[in-house]
Every structure is written in structure tokens, then in C-alpha cells.
Design a protein around this motif. Structure first.
Motif, PDB file in Angstrom:
ATOM      1  N   ARG A   1      45.800  37.120  48.600  1.00  0.00           N
ATOM      2  CA  ARG A   1      46.715  38.264  48.576  1.00  0.00           C
ATOM      3  C   ARG A   1      46.839  38.868  47.189  1.00  0.00           C
ATOM      4  NH1 ARG A   1      52.142  36.493  51.478  1.00  0.00           N
ATOM      5  NH2 ARG A   1      52.858  38.217  50.156  1.00  0.00           N
ATOM      6  N   LEU A   2      46.866  38.015  46.157  1.00  0.00           N
ATOM      7  CA  LEU A   2      46.926  38.542  44.792  1.00  0.00           C
ATOM      8  C   LEU A   2      45.658  39.319  44.468  1.00  0.00           C
ATOM      9  CD1 LEU A   2      48.232  38.824  42.037  1.00  0.00           C
ATOM     10  CD2 LEU A   2      47.247  36.599  41.415  1.00  0.00           C
ATOM     11  N   ALA A   3      44.506  38.787  44.872  1.00  0.00           N
ATOM     12  CA  ALA A   3      43.251  39.490  44.616  1.00  0.00           C
ATOM     13  C   ALA A   3      43.236  40.847  45.321  1.00  0.00           C
ATOM     14  CB  ALA A   3      42.074  38.628  45.083  1.00  0.00           C
ATOM     15  N   ALA A   4      43.784  40.897  46.551  1.00  0.00           N
ATOM     16  CA  ALA A   4      43.808  42.158  47.295  1.00  0.00           C
ATOM     17  C   ALA A   4      44.736  43.175  46.636  1.00  0.00           C
ATOM     18  CB  ALA A   4      44.243  41.888  48.738  1.00  0.00           C
ATOM     19  N   VAL A   5      45.878  42.714  46.121  1.00  0.00           N
ATOM     20  CA  VAL A   5      46.818  43.618  45.452  1.00  0.00           C
ATOM     21  C   VAL A   5      46.186  44.176  44.183  1.00  0.00           C
ATOM     22  CG1 VAL A   5      49.041  43.778  44.269  1.00  0.00           C
ATOM     23  CG2 VAL A   5      48.864  42.515  46.422  1.00  0.00           C
ATOM     24  N   GLU A   6      45.545  43.317  43.392  1.00  0.00           N
ATOM     25  CA  GLU A   6      44.906  43.772  42.155  1.00  0.00           C
ATOM     26  C   GLU A   6      43.768  44.750  42.459  1.00  0.00           C
ATOM     27  OE1 GLU A   6      45.660  40.311  38.860  1.00  0.00           O
ATOM     28  OE2 GLU A   6      43.977  39.998  40.234  1.00  0.00           O
ATOM     29  N   ALA A   7      43.031  44.494  43.553  1.00  0.00           N
ATOM     30  CA  ALA A   7      41.951  45.410  43.933  1.00  0.00           C
ATOM     31  C   ALA A   7      42.522  46.771  44.355  1.00  0.00           C
ATOM     32  CB  ALA A   7      41.136  44.802  45.066  1.00  0.00           C
ATOM     33  N   ALA A   8      43.619  46.750  45.100  1.00  0.00           N
ATOM     34  CA  ALA A   8      44.230  48.002  45.546  1.00  0.00           C
ATOM     35  C   ALA A   8      44.766  48.813  44.374  1.00  0.00           C
ATOM     36  CB  ALA A   8      45.353  47.704  46.542  1.00  0.00           C
ATOM     37  N   LEU A   9      45.277  48.135  43.366  1.00  0.00           N
ATOM     38  CA  LEU A   9      45.823  48.820  42.197  1.00  0.00           C
ATOM     39  C   LEU A   9      44.758  49.118  41.146  1.00  0.00           C
ATOM     40  CD1 LEU A   9      49.113  46.748  41.704  1.00  0.00           C
ATOM     41  CD2 LEU A   9      48.939  49.100  42.562  1.00  0.00           C
ATOM     42  N   ASP A  10      43.604  48.452  41.295  1.00  0.00           N
ATOM     43  CA  ASP A  10      42.540  48.540  40.286  1.00  0.00           C
ATOM     44  C   ASP A  10      43.095  48.158  38.913  1.00  0.00           C
ATOM     45  OD1 ASP A  10      39.995  48.933  39.296  1.00  0.00           O
ATOM     46  OD2 ASP A  10      40.299  51.076  38.915  1.00  0.00           O
ATOM     47  N   ALA A  11      43.864  47.062  38.893  1.00  0.00           N
ATOM     48  CA  ALA A  11      44.462  46.599  37.640  1.00  0.00           C
ATOM     49  C   ALA A  11      44.725  45.101  37.750  1.00  0.00           C
ATOM     50  CB  ALA A  11      45.782  47.322  37.369  1.00  0.00           C
ATOM     51  N   ARG A  12      44.540  44.414  36.630  1.00  0.00           N
ATOM     52  CA  ARG A  12      44.876  42.990  36.593  1.00  0.00           C
ATOM     53  C   ARG A  12      46.376  42.850  36.374  1.00  0.00           C
ATOM     54  NH1 ARG A  12      40.917  39.251  36.074  1.00  0.00           N
ATOM     55  NH2 ARG A  12      42.251  37.779  34.948  1.00  0.00           N
ATOM     56  N   LEU A  13      46.982  42.019  37.175  1.00  0.00           N
ATOM     57  CA  LEU A  13      48.425  41.820  37.081  1.00  0.00           C
ATOM     58  C   LEU A  13      48.793  40.588  36.254  1.00  0.00           C
ATOM     59  CD1 LEU A  13      49.372  42.648  40.776  1.00  0.00           C
ATOM     60  CD2 LEU A  13      49.578  44.133  38.770  1.00  0.00           C
ATOM     61  N   PHE A  14      47.845  39.662  36.101  1.00  0.00           N
ATOM     62  CA  PHE A  14      48.113  38.436  35.347  1.00  0.00           C
ATOM     63  C   PHE A  14      46.912  38.049  34.508  1.00  0.00           C
ATOM     64  CE2 PHE A  14      50.874  38.183  39.048  1.00  0.00           C
ATOM     65  CZ  PHE A  14      52.093  37.814  38.485  1.00  0.00           C
ATOM     66  N   GLU A  15      47.205  37.494  33.334  1.00  0.00           N
ATOM     67  CA  GLU A  15      46.187  36.817  32.548  1.00  0.00           C
ATOM     68  C   GLU A  15      46.197  35.351  32.979  1.00  0.00           C
ATOM     69  OE1 GLU A  15      44.112  38.155  30.534  1.00  0.00           O
ATOM     70  OE2 GLU A  15      44.986  40.163  30.354  1.00  0.00           O
ATOM     71  N   ARG A  16      45.028  34.852  33.370  1.00  0.00           N
ATOM     72  CA  ARG A  16      44.930  33.458  33.797  1.00  0.00           C
ATOM     73  C   ARG A  16      44.695  32.591  32.567  1.00  0.00           C
ATOM     74  NH1 ARG A  16      44.541  37.767  37.429  1.00  0.00           N
ATOM     75  NH2 ARG A  16      44.152  37.038  39.568  1.00  0.00           N
ATOM     76  N   ARG A  17      45.697  31.837  32.172  1.00  0.00           N
ATOM     77  CA  ARG A  17      45.586  30.967  31.007  1.00  0.00           C
ATOM     78  C   ARG A  17      45.807  29.519  31.418  1.00  0.00           C
ATOM     79  NH1 ARG A  17      49.299  34.502  26.746  1.00  0.00           N
ATOM     80  NH2 ARG A  17      48.008  36.407  26.803  1.00  0.00           N
ATOM     81  N   ARG A  18      45.438  28.614  30.526  1.00  0.00           N
ATOM     82  CA  ARG A  18      45.573  27.190  30.850  1.00  0.00           C
ATOM     83  C   ARG A  18      47.037  26.816  31.090  1.00  0.00           C
ATOM     84  NH1 ARG A  18      42.224  23.515  26.762  1.00  0.00           N
ATOM     85  NH2 ARG A  18      42.895  21.973  28.299  1.00  0.00           N
ATOM     86  N   ALA A  19      47.939  27.485  30.393  1.00  0.00           N
ATOM     87  CA  ALA A  19      49.363  27.183  30.546  1.00  0.00           C
ATOM     88  C   ALA A  19      49.964  27.811  31.798  1.00  0.00           C
ATOM     89  CB  ALA A  19      50.129  27.654  29.312  1.00  0.00           C
ATOM     90  N   GLY A  20      49.229  28.709  32.445  1.00  0.00           N
ATOM     91  CA  GLY A  20      49.747  29.355  33.641  1.00  0.00           C
ATOM     92  C   GLY A  20      49.395  30.824  33.694  1.00  0.00           C
ATOM     93  N   TYR A  21      49.992  31.528  34.646  1.00  0.00           N
ATOM     94  CA  TYR A  21      49.745  32.951  34.835  1.00  0.00           C
ATOM     95  C   TYR A  21      50.758  33.736  33.997  1.00  0.00           C
ATOM     96  CZ  TYR A  21      46.484  32.485  38.777  1.00  0.00           C
ATOM     97  OH  TYR A  21      45.395  32.235  39.559  1.00  0.00           O
ATOM     98  N   VAL A  22      50.241  34.611  33.131  1.00  0.00           N
ATOM     99  CA  VAL A  22      51.100  35.428  32.271  1.00  0.00           C
ATOM    100  C   VAL A  22      50.962  36.886  32.689  1.00  0.00           C
ATOM    101  CG1 VAL A  22      51.592  36.165  29.905  1.00  0.00           C
ATOM    102  CG2 VAL A  22      50.835  33.811  30.366  1.00  0.00           C
ATOM    103  N   PRO A  23      52.065  37.582  33.027  1.00  0.00           N
ATOM    104  CA  PRO A  23      51.957  38.962  33.510  1.00  0.00           C
ATOM    105  C   PRO A  23      51.370  39.904  32.455  1.00  0.00           C
ATOM    106  CG  PRO A  23      54.145  38.072  33.934  1.00  0.00           C
ATOM    107  CD  PRO A  23      53.461  37.114  33.037  1.00  0.00           C
ATOM    108  N   THR A  24      50.495  40.783  32.908  1.00  0.00           N
ATOM    109  CA  THR A  24      50.031  41.883  32.060  1.00  0.00           C
ATOM    110  C   THR A  24      51.114  42.961  32.058  1.00  0.00           C
ATOM    111  OG1 THR A  24      48.997  43.001  33.920  1.00  0.00           O
ATOM    112  CG2 THR A  24      47.641  41.409  32.711  1.00  0.00           C
ATOM    113  N   GLN A  25      50.841  44.070  31.375  1.00  0.00           N
ATOM    114  CA  GLN A  25      51.816  45.166  31.380  1.00  0.00           C
ATOM    115  C   GLN A  25      52.038  45.676  32.801  1.00  0.00           C
ATOM    116  OE1 GLN A  25      50.805  48.322  28.685  1.00  0.00           O
ATOM    117  NE2 GLN A  25      52.733  49.404  28.971  1.00  0.00           N
TER     118      GLN A  25
END
Length: 298
Positions: A37-61
Motif C-alpha cells: 500500500r505504501l508503494a502504491a501511494v508513493e507511485a500515485a503521488l510520484d514522490a517518496r514519502l519516507f527515507e528508509r534508514r537503518r534506524a527506521g522510516y523517516v518522513p520526507t517533506q
């Protein structure tokens, strides 16, 4: 793909909990569904919503913006739900009440039993929690809460003072000098109980610390040490005696609280009126003004 409310909830849950696993658990879905679902939302928006880091998911702008929008929508839904609940005409439906475990077992359950008999159309949901739940989000409808200063965002009534005193076993006598102590931790009651015990106990004489009031009386009865208890609890136990008068520094106040939008809801009003009347009969006990005669060691 048009975005749905569930898409906003997913993004907010990931941001609040720092990753997909805990977000999926919170939403009641599995990890792979959340990932798709997250991948589908990001594809629909054509924007990354989170940076995937070792400490966890950090929201982008973009993720921050969507999370804030979700928070506003969540508040709108909660406000609408409270307003509709407040317009109900009869005392019926679910009533969610929250209280601390020690108060539930000693006082609240008998009150709930009599209330349920008087209002059979109200379904009771009791949330036992030492934490203050968010009544604005309808985590609970009514809170029975010990507090020196209840939140200004809530309304309600003062039920009684809560007196505390130091108790020990009858057989160990009334002397407090050089005794071991049991103590609530800093996490309980804003830390004032723990600070009181530290000031009273000799160095190294705190034998047991608990992160809840529940279990204090049992520890004192077992001979682990002396310690503070609500007078209503300590005075009811025949094996314990007060080792002094109620301590003013430990006194608190019991409140019955709800959200302003819910105070006129019939089921909330019915419970608050009923509980206030029931608690009035217990006020002297809760305020330490009806202690039984202190037993003497033999």
C-alpha cells in the motif's frame, strides 16, 4: 489513483511508529500489505514519502505534509464522533471508562456493577491504564483520575481528596526508625511518592521499588518494608497500622473527567452523576478521616 482516507492513516501510522512493522500491527494488517500500500501511494503521488534508514522510516517533506493532513483529518473525525455522541437522546450505547489499576480493584468495579444494573442499555468498556488516555481522540469517554491539576481541556468534578499515610505490619510495631521501605518509582504520581520515601528512608534501606501503586500493600503485608499507601487501602487491611498521620505532601485529588463535547451525552451524564453519588459515600474513607482503631502489637 485517487488517495483514500486509509492511505493517510497508513502514512501517519508509519511516521508515528517509525516503520512498517509497528504501523501494520497498529492498523491490524500484515507487513506485506502495508509495504504494497505504501508503494502504491508513493507511485500515485510520484514522490517518496519516507527515507528508509537503518534506524527506521523517516518522513520526507512530502511525507511530513501528508502526515499533517492525516492528523487534521483524524481530529475532524474525532470531533464529529464526539459531537454526534453528545447529541444522543437516551442513556444507551458504549461507554469507555479509564482508571488506574489500583483504583479499579478497590473502588470502581463495585460502582460499575451497580451502574450496569441501573442502566442495562449502556455497555461498559473499562480501560485499565496508569497513563492518562487522550479523551479528545475518544481513547476513553470518562476518566477517573487522581491528579493535582487536571487538564484544562477536560471538564468534570472533584470527587474527593486522596489521603496517604505510611503503613507497616501490626506485629512489627509503630516505630519507623531504621526500617526497610517499599517505594513507588519516579514513574508513579509525578515522582512525589518516590521523593518522599527517599527523604524518609535511611541510606540503602529501600528494599523494593515498584512502577505502579498495585502491589505496594502486598509488599508491606509480606514484611518487605514499610511504605506509603492510600488511607482507604491501608486502613482496610487488618494486618497493617498507620505509622503516623496522613502525609500532606502525598495528598492528591480524585477527579471524574470527560471532554466538553461529551458532557451532555446521556450515557456520560448518567455515569458521572451516578459515580459522583457513589463516591460521596466513600469520601471520609478516601480522605483518611475514618480510620479504624490502630491495633497494638502483642
Amino acid at each position: 489513483m485517487p488517495l483514500a482516507w486509509d492511505d493517510f492513516r497508513l502514512v501517519k501510522a508509519i511516521a508515528d511508529r517509525g516503520g512498517l512493522t509497528h504501523a501494520a500491527e497498529h492498523l491490524g494488517i500484515n507487513h506485506s500489505t502495508a509495504f504494497r500500500r505504501l508503494a502504491a501511494v508513493e507511485a500515485a503521488l510520484d514522490a517518496r514519502l519516507f527515507e528508509r534508514r537503518r534506524a527506521g522510516y523517516v518522513p520526507t517533506q512530502a511525507g511530513e505534509a501528508m502526515m499533517l493532513a492525516a492528523a487534521r483529518m483524524d481530529e475532524d473525525v474525532a470531533r464529529f464522533t464526539r459531537e454526534v455522541a453528545g447529541k444522543a437522546q437516551t442513556p444507551a450505547g458504549e461507554l469507555r471508562i479509564t482508571a488506574a489499576a489500583s483504583f479499579v480493584t478497590d473502588v470502581l468495579v463495585p460502582v460499575l456493577g451497580r451502574f450496569a444494573a441501573a442502566y442495562p442499555q449502556i455497555r461498559l468498556d473499562l480501560v485499565v491504564s496508569e497513563e492518562a488516555l487522550n479523551l479528545s481522540r475518544r481513547d476513553a469517554d470518562v476518566a477517573v483520575r487522581a491528579s493535582d491539576s487536571p487538564p484544562l481541556t477536560l471538564v468534570g468534578r472533584r470527587l474527593a481528596g486522596i489521603a496517604w499515610a505510611v503503613y507497616g505490619r501490626v506485629g512489627d510495631g509503630p516505630d519507623r526508625a531504621d526500617r526497610c521501605w517499599v517505594s513507588p518509582s519516579e514513574a508513579v504520581g509525578g515522582g512525589k511518592l518516590a521523593r518522599f520515601v527517599r527523604a524518609q528512608a535511611a541510606q540503602g534501606r529501600i528494599a523494593l521499588q515498584l512502577n505502579t501503586v498495585l502491589g505496594l500493600a502486598e509488599a508491606i503485608e509480606a514484611g518487605v518494608g514499610i511504605g506509603p499507601l492510600p488511607c482507604m487501602k491501608g486502613d482496610a487491611l487488618p494486618g497493617l497500622i498507620r505509622l503516623g498521620e496522613p502525609e500532606p505532601d502525598l495528598a492528591s485529588t480524585l477527579w471524574l473527567l470527560t471532554h466538553p463535547d461529551l458532557r451532555h451525552a446521556p450515557r456520560v451524564r448518567a455515569f458521572m452523576d451516578f459515580a459522583a453519588e457513589e463516591m460521596a459515600a466513600l469520601r471520609a474513607l478516601m480522605e483518611g478521616r475514618r480510620a479504624r482503631a490502630a491495633a497494638r502489637p502483642t
